[in-house]
Motif scaffolding. Structure first.
Motif, PDB file in Angstrom:
ATOM      1  N   VAL A 260      -6.904  -5.053  -1.312  1.00  5.86           N
ATOM      2  CA  VAL A 260      -7.406  -3.603  -1.271  1.00  5.86           C
ATOM      3  C   VAL A 260      -7.162  -2.725  -2.560  1.00  5.86           C
ATOM      4  N   ILE A 261      -7.946  -2.182  -3.076  1.00  5.85           N
ATOM      5  CA  ILE A 261      -7.577  -1.543  -4.098  1.00  5.85           C
ATOM      6  C   ILE A 261      -7.624   0.105  -4.027  1.00  5.85           C
TER       7      ILE A 261
ATOM      8  N   SER B 195       1.768   5.023  -2.372  1.00  5.68           N
ATOM      9  CA  SER B 195       0.400   4.664  -2.543  1.00  5.68           C
ATOM     10  C   SER B 195       0.295   3.263  -1.914  1.00  5.68           C
ATOM     11  N   LEU B 196       1.169   2.437  -2.179  1.00  4.10           N
ATOM     12  CA  LEU B 196       1.011   1.092  -1.524  1.00  4.10           C
ATOM     13  C   LEU B 196       1.291   1.169  -0.204  1.00  4.10           C
ATOM     14  N   VAL B 197       2.258   1.919   0.358  1.00  2.00           N
ATOM     15  CA  VAL B 197       2.362   2.256   1.880  1.00  2.00           C
ATOM     16  C   VAL B 197       1.264   2.663   2.428  1.00  2.00           C
ATOM     17  N   GLU B 198       0.631   3.902   1.861  1.00  2.00           N
ATOM     18  CA  GLU B 198      -0.656   4.274   2.654  1.00  2.00           C
ATOM     19  C   GLU B 198      -1.809   3.430   2.515  1.00  2.00           C
ATOM     20  N   LEU B 199      -2.018   2.610   1.139  1.00  2.00           N
ATOM     21  CA  LEU B 199      -2.973   1.664   1.606  1.00  2.00           C
ATOM     22  C   LEU B 199      -2.820   0.820   2.615  1.00  2.00           C
TER      23      LEU B 199
ATOM     24  N   GLU C 202      -1.113   0.934   5.413  1.00  2.00           N
ATOM     25  CA  GLU C 202      -1.217   1.505   6.760  1.00  2.00           C
ATOM     26  C   GLU C 202      -2.712   1.897   6.960  1.00  2.00           C
ATOM     27  N   ASN C 203      -3.647   2.330   5.841  1.00  2.00           N
ATOM     28  CA  ASN C 203      -4.919   2.619   6.168  1.00  2.00           C
ATOM     29  C   ASN C 203      -5.651   1.299   6.254  1.00  2.00           C
ATOM     30  N   HIS C 204      -5.314   0.091   5.926  1.00  2.00           N
ATOM     31  CA  HIS C 204      -5.935  -0.955   6.170  1.00  2.00           C
ATOM     32  C   HIS C 204      -5.606  -2.182   6.982  1.00  2.00           C
ATOM     33  N   LYS C 205      -4.367  -2.084   7.273  1.00  2.00           N
ATOM     34  CA  LYS C 205      -3.758  -3.108   8.010  1.00  2.00           C
ATOM     35  C   LYS C 205      -4.340  -3.232   9.641  1.00  2.00           C
ATOM     36  N   VAL C 206      -4.897  -2.453  10.069  1.00  2.00           N
ATOM     37  CA  VAL C 206      -5.666  -2.893  11.288  1.00  2.00           C
ATOM     38  C   VAL C 206      -6.979  -3.589  11.044  1.00  2.00           C
ATOM     39  N   SER C 207      -7.731  -3.136  10.257  1.00  2.00           N
ATOM     40  CA  SER C 207      -9.316  -3.598   9.964  1.00  2.00           C
ATOM     41  C   SER C 207      -8.939  -5.062   9.395  1.00  2.00           C
TER      42      SER C 207
ATOM     43  N   GLY D  50      -6.337  -7.312  10.107  1.00  2.00           N
ATOM     44  CA  GLY D  50      -5.698  -8.106  11.214  1.00  2.00           C
ATOM     45  C   GLY D  50      -4.149  -7.931  11.145  1.00  2.00           C
ATOM     46  N   TYR D  51      -3.831  -7.155  10.670  1.00  2.00           N
ATOM     47  CA  TYR D  51      -2.181  -6.899  10.571  1.00  2.00           C
ATOM     48  C   TYR D  51      -1.689  -5.698  11.296  1.00  2.00           C
ATOM     49  N   GLY D  52      -2.361  -5.424  12.499  1.00  2.00           N
ATOM     50  CA  GLY D  52      -2.162  -4.063  13.056  1.00  2.00           C
ATOM     51  C   GLY D  52      -0.580  -4.158  13.594  1.00  2.00           C
ATOM     52  N   ASN D  53      -0.023  -5.149  13.771  1.00  2.00           N
ATOM     53  CA  ASN D  53       1.166  -5.193  14.671  1.00  2.00           C
ATOM     54  C   ASN D  53       2.134  -5.386  13.399  1.00  2.00           C
ATOM     55  N   ARG D  54       2.030  -5.373  12.470  1.00  2.00           N
ATOM     56  CA  ARG D  54       3.055  -5.565  11.238  1.00  2.00           C
ATOM     57  C   ARG D  54       3.538  -4.104  10.844  1.00  2.00           C
ATOM     58  N   SER D  55       4.422  -4.382  10.184  1.00  2.00           N
ATOM     59  CA  SER D  55       4.922  -3.060   9.244  1.00  2.00           C
ATOM     60  C   SER D  55       5.330  -3.557   7.994  1.00  2.00           C
TER      61      SER D  55
END
Length: 84
Positions: free
Chosen positions: A33-34, A62-66, A68-73, A75-80
């Motif tokens: 993601v960019i 910005s990396l953390v925000e990216l 968090e914004n894209h992890k569910v879509s 397939g990483y919703g359960n990861r931190s």
């Protein structure tokens, strides 16, 4: 750093086994993601540590925000995300 200054940004490269680009030969998907660019004013050769810390903090946030914004879509919703 000369290359990054010439092109205006620092490219990030991903590599896999034997330093082959983009994870080859691992048969795994890569999700890229960019985000928005971070505008860093030119300070010439007189860059202070506070300025470096300020823009590094913006980059990491910005990396953390990216993530968090894209992890569910992606397939990483359960990861931190852990940045070391």
């Amino acid at each position: 750093t000369k290359f990054a200054r010439k092109i205006g940004f620092l490219p990030l490269f991903f590599y896999g086994r034997w330093k082959i680009p983009f994870g080859i030969p691992y048969p795994k998907k890569i999700h890229v993601v960019i985000g928005q660019p971070i505008n860093v004013p030119c300070e010439g050769s007189d860059v202070c540590n506070e300025s470096v810390d300020k823009y590094h903090k913006k980059f990491v946030n910005s990396l953390v925000e990216l993530f968090e914004n894209h992890k569910v879509s992606e397939g990483y919703g359960n990861r931190s995300l852990k940045i070391m």
